[in-house]
Design a protein around this motif. Structure first.
Motif, PDB file in Angstrom:
ATOM      1  N   PHE A  23       0.830  -1.206   0.000  1.00  0.00           N
ATOM      2  CA  PHE A  23       0.000   0.000   0.000  1.00  0.00           C
ATOM      3  C   PHE A  23       0.856   1.244   0.000  1.00  0.00           C
ATOM      4  CE2 PHE A  23      -4.550  -0.261   0.299  1.00  0.00           C
ATOM      5  CZ  PHE A  23      -4.759  -1.621   0.380  1.00  0.00           C
ATOM      6  N   GLU A  24       1.891   1.221   0.844  1.00  0.00           N
ATOM      7  CA  GLU A  24       2.735   2.407   0.930  1.00  0.00           C
ATOM      8  C   GLU A  24       3.403   2.713  -0.394  1.00  0.00           C
ATOM      9  OE1 GLU A  24       4.121   3.606   5.321  1.00  0.00           O
ATOM     10  OE2 GLU A  24       5.507   2.411   4.115  1.00  0.00           O
ATOM     11  N   SER A  25       3.912   1.668  -1.076  1.00  0.00           N
ATOM     12  CA  SER A  25       4.580   1.917  -2.367  1.00  0.00           C
ATOM     13  C   SER A  25       3.580   2.447  -3.384  1.00  0.00           C
ATOM     14  CB  SER A  25       5.272   0.657  -2.879  1.00  0.00           C
ATOM     15  OG  SER A  25       4.444  -0.448  -2.716  1.00  0.00           O
ATOM     16  N   THR A  70       3.687   6.052  -5.468  1.00  0.00           N
ATOM     17  CA  THR A  70       3.599   6.241  -6.923  1.00  0.00           C
ATOM     18  C   THR A  70       2.511   7.238  -7.271  1.00  0.00           C
ATOM     19  OG1 THR A  70       2.499   4.125  -6.823  1.00  0.00           O
ATOM     20  CG2 THR A  70       4.582   4.223  -8.041  1.00  0.00           C
ATOM     21  N   VAL A  71       1.392   7.148  -6.539  1.00  0.00           N
ATOM     22  CA  VAL A  71       0.295   8.065  -6.864  1.00  0.00           C
ATOM     23  C   VAL A  71       0.699   9.500  -6.570  1.00  0.00           C
ATOM     24  CG1 VAL A  71      -2.029   8.736  -6.243  1.00  0.00           C
ATOM     25  CG2 VAL A  71      -1.496   6.361  -6.577  1.00  0.00           C
ATOM     26  N   LEU A  72       1.373   9.688  -5.412  1.00  0.00           N
ATOM     27  CA  LEU A  72       1.831  11.038  -5.080  1.00  0.00           C
ATOM     28  C   LEU A  72       2.794  11.552  -6.143  1.00  0.00           C
ATOM     29  CD1 LEU A  72       2.250  10.672  -1.249  1.00  0.00           C
ATOM     30  CD2 LEU A  72       0.816  12.327  -2.397  1.00  0.00           C
ATOM     31  N   ASP A 130      -6.232   7.951   5.692  1.00  0.00           N
ATOM     32  CA  ASP A 130      -6.326   9.416   5.597  1.00  0.00           C
ATOM     33  C   ASP A 130      -5.413   9.945   4.513  1.00  0.00           C
ATOM     34  OD1 ASP A 130      -6.650   9.739   9.181  1.00  0.00           O
ATOM     35  OD2 ASP A 130      -8.187   9.684   7.598  1.00  0.00           O
ATOM     36  N   LYS A 131      -4.209   9.356   4.479  1.00  0.00           N
ATOM     37  CA  LYS A 131      -3.253   9.838   3.474  1.00  0.00           C
ATOM     38  C   LYS A 131      -3.794   9.620   2.069  1.00  0.00           C
ATOM     39  CE  LYS A 131       0.709   8.302   5.469  1.00  0.00           C
ATOM     40  NZ  LYS A 131       1.995   7.616   5.393  1.00  0.00           N
ATOM     41  N   ILE A 132      -4.407   8.435   1.839  1.00  0.00           N
ATOM     42  CA  ILE A 132      -4.922   8.152   0.493  1.00  0.00           C
ATOM     43  C   ILE A 132      -6.020   9.141   0.128  1.00  0.00           C
ATOM     44  CG2 ILE A 132      -6.150   6.473  -0.906  1.00  0.00           C
ATOM     45  CD1 ILE A 132      -4.769   4.293   0.580  1.00  0.00           C
ATOM     46  N   GLU A 133      -6.898   9.386   1.080  1.00  0.00           N
ATOM     47  CA  GLU A 133      -8.017  10.273   0.757  1.00  0.00           C
ATOM     48  C   GLU A 133      -7.561  11.689   0.515  1.00  0.00           C
ATOM     49  OE1 GLU A 133     -10.845   9.822   3.827  1.00  0.00           O
ATOM     50  OE2 GLU A 133     -11.690   8.000   2.964  1.00  0.00           O
ATOM     51  N   ALA A 134      -6.399  12.029   1.086  1.00  0.00           N
ATOM     52  CA  ALA A 134      -5.938  13.405   0.930  1.00  0.00           C
ATOM     53  C   ALA A 134      -5.331  13.680  -0.435  1.00  0.00           C
ATOM     54  CB  ALA A 134      -4.907  13.724   2.021  1.00  0.00           C
TER      55      ALA A 134
END
Lengths: 291, 268
Positions: free
Chosen positions: B43-45, B49-51, B115-119
């Motif tokens: 998930f973190e990786s 990539t998305v960021l 939270d990080k993903i939704e942000a």
């Protein structure tokens, strides 16, 4: 000069056959006889014989080095073949006529001949019709008369839609766009792009439709047009799964100004399920989980 | 000191200080049998990539490409969000060798990840330009709302008359809107027809030019043919006159001969 077409035909045939007494064929006299025979046959509704007579008359004109008259006779022969429903002969005759017209250096009648052939074959042999339309468009484009090609492209795309080959139809609309671009016909261009997007949406290919929209937005004329606005509304409605909005856009005046077949497709939108994008990816994940 | 010596010395130094390399430690921790850790690291990786993609997006001036990339980002985001519940389930499962505090920490990790993903920002800036018409329309809307709000406050007391007046005003405005919509539709059709006529005229222009040149040529041909024809006809006529003269002469001679014969017969 006997008034019986059959006698005229046989006489003309004799004039063209080379025998010991006749060392060169008399094409001029033969052609005249053939034409008269053809008229006689047509008057008495013997279309098969009239067609044969016209074929021979055309050959005679060709021998006399007048391709224009030859082409005209070929076209009449093709029209008779159409009446008799001998489809491969229709295609052949029109093709020959088109070649003769090109020999004369007249591109417009050449492509007209192919267009007539394609229209005749639309219902019976759609693949041949498509080939004929493509050839007709190429002839016009080579001659630099792109504007005449618009109608042919539209007709071809309609045939594809009838055959339900939507990607091909959309491709043809994009080709129409290119031709319109060359002649600065911005209205036709924008309408062509909007038609392509609607076709993709009808095939329920949302990704392709969005890609198409993105590609077309590169062009300034499209970006600032009404058609682009309608396209955005449609795509956002699809993304949000808002069926009411889709129906509203489909019945708006911008869409109603397109071709009839496209209007029909637009009224039938949305095809299949229109769920918001999140739901679609949910389906993907579930499949992954099962495997 | 040769290059090989440098390389071997560098390697030994790296090995000595490996325990301070955070990323490597994380990887070493992960490559255990712990399903939670593995999933968490994936998930973190993915998040990283998305960021990265969002960062690539911001300098992108080509709007079309920006739209396409946004769609991509949206898709990955939703996929990640759907995987979060699974991660949570794994986090709550008891795994041997892990203390209770670590279990709680894992739960917190999962929540923070969500939270990080939704942000992640996934929409581009709203499209600018091209349609001023719609914005001015919404401006008008806004003004009427403000006036309504003012009426609602205590600037004046509403009497029966003013209520009726307000209602009538609203009705007339609605009728006006309907009328204007109707006119707008008609104008749309007119605009489309006008544009089609424009294109048709453009199409016919070169054809007309061709017709022009061809008729000019045909006219000059006709003129020269006419002149030649006139010459031929006058010549023909003069020869015809000549023939008529000869014929008349012959007739006269015949009559003269006849008379001579008569006179000769009558005289002897």
């Amino acid at each position: 000069m006997s008034s019986d077409p059959d006698k005229m035909m046989s006489k003309a045939d004799k004039m063209t056959k080379l025998t010991l007494t006749r060392w060169s064929a008399d094409w001029r006299g033969a052609t005249e006889l053939y034409e008269q025979a053809a008229n006689g046959f047509r008057a008495s509704n013997k279309y098969e014989k009239a067609k044969v007579a016209l074929e021979k008359a055309s050959k005679g004109q060709e021998m006399q080095a007048s391709p224009w008259d030859a082409a005209k006779h070929m076209e009449s022969a093709a029209a008779l073949a159409q009446k008799l429903s001998i489809w491969n002969e229709v295609a052949d005759f029109y093709r020959k006529a088109s070649e003769l017209y090109t020999e004369c250096g007249r591109a417009q009648p050449a492509s007209d001949a192919l267009g007539k052939a394609a229209r005749a074959l639309e219902d019976v042999k759609p693949d041949d019709a498509i080939q004929l339309y493509t050839d007709a468009c190429e002839i016009l484009e080579e001659d630099g008369r792109d504007q005449m090609a618009f109608d042919l492209y539209r007709a071809c795309a309609n045939v594809y839609i009838k055959l339900e080959k939507f990607t091909d139809a959309a491709t043809f609309f994009l080709r129409l766009g290119v031709a319109a671009d060359k002649c600065d016909a911005t209205n036709s261009q924008c309408k062509a792009y909007l038609s392509a997007i609607i076709v993709y949406l009808y095939a329920h290919d949302l990704k392709q439709a969005e890609k198409c929209y993105n590609d077309c937005s590169q062009i300034d004329a499209f970006l600032k047009s009404d058609q682009s606005r309608s396209a955005t509304r449609l795509l956002t409605a699809y993304n949000e799964g808002d069926i009411e909005e889709i129906k509203k856009v489909a019945s708006s005046s911008t869409v109603s100004n397109l071709d009839h077949s496209i209007i029909k497709l637009a009224r039938k939108l949305p095809t299949g399920d229109v769920t918001p994008i999140q739901m679609n990816t949910n389906d993907d994940l579930d499949e992954d989980d099962l495997t | 000191m040769g290059v090989v010596d440098l390389i071997t010395r560098g390697d030994s130094i790296c090995k000595k200080y490996d325990k301070y390399d955070i990323d490597k430690q994380r990887e070493a921790n992960v490559s255990g049998d712990d399903a939670f850790s593995r999933l968490y690291s994936t998930f973190e990786s993915a998040l990283e990539t998305v960021l990265q993609k969002t960062e690539d997006l911001s300098p992108e001036t080509n709007k079309a490409k920006a739209v396409a990339m946004n769609a991509e980002i949206r898709r990955t985001k939703t996929r990640l969000l759907e995987g979060i519940p699974k991660l949570q389930r794994l986090a709550l499962k008891k795994v041997k060798g892990i203390s209770k505090e670590e279990l709680d920490v894992r739960n917190d990790l999962v929540l923070s990840l969500r939270d990080k993903i939704e942000a992640i920002p996934d929409t581009s800036a709203p499209v600018v330009g091209g349609w001023p018409g719609s914005t001015s329309y919404s401006n008008i809307r806004f003004d009427t709302n403000v006036s309504d709000h003012r009426i609602g406050s205590e600037y004046f007391e509403p009497t029966e008359e003013s209520d009726q007046f307000k209602q009538e005003y609203e009705m007339r405005r609605i009728k006006q809107d309907q009328g204007l919509d109707y006119i707008a539709e008609g104008l749309d059709t007119l605009k489309n027809m006008a544009q089609d006529i424009n294109e048709e005229l453009d199409r016919q222009e070169p054809l007309m030019d061709e017709i022009d040149t061809k008729t000019d040529k045909a006219a000059t041909d006709l003129k020269s043919t006419n002149v030649r024809l006139k010459d031929t006809v006058t010549k023909l006529r003069s020869s015809r006159n000549f023939c008529i003269d000869i014929i008349l002469l012959c007739i006269l001679l015949g009559i003269a001969a006849f008379i001579y014969n008569e006179v000769k017969d009558g005289d002897p």
